[in-house]
Design a protein around this motif. Sequence first.
Motif, PDB file in Angstrom:
ATOM      1  N   UNK A  77       0.850  -1.187   0.000  1.00  0.00           N
ATOM      2  CA  UNK A  77       0.000   0.000   0.000  1.00  0.00           C
ATOM      3  C   UNK A  77       0.883   1.232   0.000  1.00  0.00           C
ATOM      4  N   UNK A  78       0.362   2.285  -0.602  1.00  0.00           N
ATOM      5  CA  UNK A  78       1.053   3.571  -0.619  1.00  0.00           C
ATOM      6  C   UNK A  78       0.045   4.665  -0.327  1.00  0.00           C
ATOM      7  N   UNK A  79       0.462   5.659   0.427  1.00  0.00           N
ATOM      8  CA  UNK A  79      -0.426   6.810   0.601  1.00  0.00           C
ATOM      9  C   UNK A  79      -0.492   7.600  -0.705  1.00  0.00           C
ATOM     10  N   UNK A  80      -1.512   8.403  -0.843  1.00  0.00           N
ATOM     11  CA  UNK A  80      -1.647   9.298  -1.993  1.00  0.00           C
ATOM     12  C   UNK A  80      -1.742  10.721  -1.453  1.00  0.00           C
ATOM     13  N   UNK A  81      -1.637  11.717  -2.313  1.00  0.00           N
ATOM     14  CA  UNK A  81      -1.809  13.100  -1.826  1.00  0.00           C
ATOM     15  C   UNK A  81      -3.197  13.346  -1.231  1.00  0.00           C
ATOM     16  N   UNK A  82      -4.162  12.507  -1.609  1.00  0.00           N
ATOM     17  CA  UNK A  82      -5.505  12.607  -1.052  1.00  0.00           C
ATOM     18  C   UNK A  82      -5.550  11.746   0.212  1.00  0.00           C
ATOM     19  N   UNK A  83      -5.669  12.347   1.399  1.00  0.00           N
ATOM     20  CA  UNK A  83      -5.626  11.563   2.638  1.00  0.00           C
ATOM     21  C   UNK A  83      -6.756  10.538   2.758  1.00  0.00           C
ATOM     22  N   UNK A  84      -7.826  10.702   2.007  1.00  0.00           N
ATOM     23  CA  UNK A  84      -8.938   9.756   2.057  1.00  0.00           C
ATOM     24  C   UNK A  84      -8.693   8.533   1.178  1.00  0.00           C
ATOM     25  N   UNK A  85      -7.648   8.550   0.360  1.00  0.00           N
ATOM     26  CA  UNK A  85      -7.412   7.487  -0.615  1.00  0.00           C
ATOM     27  C   UNK A  85      -6.090   6.778  -0.370  1.00  0.00           C
ATOM     28  N   UNK A  86      -6.140   5.439  -0.443  1.00  0.00           N
ATOM     29  CA  UNK A  86      -4.941   4.615  -0.383  1.00  0.00           C
ATOM     30  C   UNK A  86      -4.780   3.894  -1.714  1.00  0.00           C
ATOM     31  N   UNK A  87      -3.543   3.688  -2.101  1.00  0.00           N
ATOM     32  CA  UNK A  87      -3.205   2.985  -3.344  1.00  0.00           C
ATOM     33  C   UNK A  87      -2.728   1.587  -2.962  1.00  0.00           C
ATOM     34  N   UNK A  88      -3.359   0.558  -3.546  1.00  0.00           N
ATOM     35  CA  UNK A  88      -3.014  -0.830  -3.277  1.00  0.00           C
ATOM     36  C   UNK A  88      -2.332  -1.407  -4.518  1.00  0.00           C
ATOM     37  N   UNK A  89      -1.148  -1.986  -4.326  1.00  0.00           N
ATOM     38  CA  UNK A  89      -0.344  -2.536  -5.422  1.00  0.00           C
ATOM     39  C   UNK A  89      -0.253  -4.057  -5.274  1.00  0.00           C
ATOM     40  N   UNK A  90      -1.023  -4.803  -6.098  1.00  0.00           N
ATOM     41  CA  UNK A  90      -1.021  -6.260  -5.955  1.00  0.00           C
ATOM     42  C   UNK A  90       0.186  -6.965  -6.571  1.00  0.00           C
ATOM     43  N   UNK A  91       1.098  -6.232  -7.199  1.00  0.00           N
ATOM     44  CA  UNK A  91       2.271  -6.854  -7.792  1.00  0.00           C
ATOM     45  C   UNK A  91       1.975  -7.548  -9.111  1.00  0.00           C
ATOM     46  N   UNK A  92       0.881  -7.193  -9.720  1.00  0.00           N
ATOM     47  CA  UNK A  92       0.505  -7.745 -11.027  1.00  0.00           C
ATOM     48  C   UNK A  92      -0.359  -6.737 -11.758  1.00  0.00           C
TER      49      UNK A  92
END
Length: 190
Positions: free
Chosen positions: A5-20
């Motif tokens: 997971x990575x934070x985004x500039x939008x505090x309400x949103x998280x970025x999820x990276x499944x590796x695919x």
Amino acid sequence: MLIETEPTPNPATLKFLPGRTVMETGTRDFASPEEAEASPLAEAVFALGDVTGVFFGRDFVSVTAAPGVEWAGLKPDVLAILLDHFAAAMPLFRQASADFSVPPAEPDVVDDPADADIVAQIRELIETRVRPAVANDGGDIVYRGFDKGKVYLQMQGACSGCPSSSATLKNGIEQLLKYYVPEVTEVRAV
């Protein structure tokens, strides 16, 4: 399987990276549970009840939490849904049926054919310079038209509703487009 997971500039949103790869081409933005009915994954994330947006990018899924919801409680549930989905290799979208279709995105402003060269330059800059940077933040930006010096863009994913999106539009994208395309006088969000 590990999902980062990575934070985004939008505090309400998280970025999820499944590796695919999530989507082979394009992106898809779901702003409501009704829109999410096209995707079992988006529908499951919305079913958590504390979600106001799901966005699929090339290699990530961005999820926007409802106002007042803390990620500490929501994140494990989203991770569980994503892990189940990707580990089972489930389809991202439901099969299209006779009563379901996704209408093509219509431009908000119809481009004047006389501006074709200008529009081509704008689209090229958005594709090569702007979209990759916006994708790093868990979102996307879509060209919606050019009229009398004004470029109309739509922010999606983490960028939609982000407190810093107007600064990104004005201080980043607008300055870039004005520099390379002198005919651009302003950039507006739609």
